[in-house]
Design a protein around this motif. Structure first.
Motif, short mmCIF file in Angstrom:
data_model
loop_
_atom_site.label_atom_id
_atom_site.label_comp_id
_atom_site.label_asym_id
_atom_site.label_seq_id
_atom_site.Cartn_x
_atom_site.Cartn_y
_atom_site.Cartn_z
N LEU A 190 0.83 -1.19 0.00
CA LEU A 190 0.00 0.00 0.00
C LEU A 190 0.87 1.25 0.00
CD1 LEU A 190 -2.87 1.21 0.21
CD2 LEU A 190 -2.55 1.17 2.69
N GLY A 191 1.91 1.27 0.82
CA GLY A 191 2.85 2.39 0.84
C GLY A 191 3.56 2.55 -0.49
N TYR A 227 2.43 1.61 -3.42
CA TYR A 227 1.41 2.10 -4.36
C TYR A 227 1.24 3.61 -4.22
CZ TYR A 227 -3.16 2.53 -6.62
OH TYR A 227 -4.19 2.90 -7.43
N ILE A 228 1.12 4.08 -3.00
CA ILE A 228 0.94 5.51 -2.76
C ILE A 228 2.17 6.28 -3.22
CG2 ILE A 228 0.75 7.24 -0.92
CD1 ILE A 228 -1.03 5.20 0.57
N TRP A 229 3.36 5.76 -2.94
CA TRP A 229 4.61 6.43 -3.34
C TRP A 229 4.70 6.53 -4.86
CZ3 TRP A 229 9.07 4.36 -5.79
CH2 TRP A 229 10.15 5.24 -5.84
N PHE A 285 2.28 6.50 -7.18
CA PHE A 285 1.29 7.36 -7.81
C PHE A 285 1.34 8.81 -7.34
CE2 PHE A 285 -0.50 3.28 -8.99
CZ PHE A 285 -0.71 3.51 -10.34
N THR A 286 2.15 9.11 -6.34
CA THR A 286 2.32 10.51 -5.94
C THR A 286 3.68 11.05 -6.33
OG1 THR A 286 3.09 9.84 -3.74
CG2 THR A 286 0.73 10.29 -3.99
N TYR A 287 4.48 10.24 -7.02
CA TYR A 287 5.81 10.68 -7.46
C TYR A 287 5.65 11.73 -8.55
CZ TYR A 287 10.84 9.84 -7.56
OH TYR A 287 12.20 9.95 -7.41
#
Length: 55
Positions: A23-24, A26-28, A30-32
């Protein structure tokens, strides 16, 4: 395995660790920042150009 007390918690802990890790990740991803991704994706092309100039 039936004789070990408290062993039923280990699969749950492992699942939670993997879940939160991905999950972390995935978040990293798509927010890069897009401009940084483009810069990183051009590194191999820049190295080829640099190597051909040196020869």
């Amino acid at each position: 395995m039936d004789h070990i007390s408290g062993i039923e918690i280990y699969p749950i802990i492992a699942l939670l660790i993997f879940f939160f890790f991905f999950l972390g990740l995935y978040i990293w991803v798509f927010t890069y920042k897009k401009d940084k991704l483009n810069e990183l994706s051009n590194i191999p092309l820049d190295e080829e150009t640099q190597n051909s100039k040196n020869e």
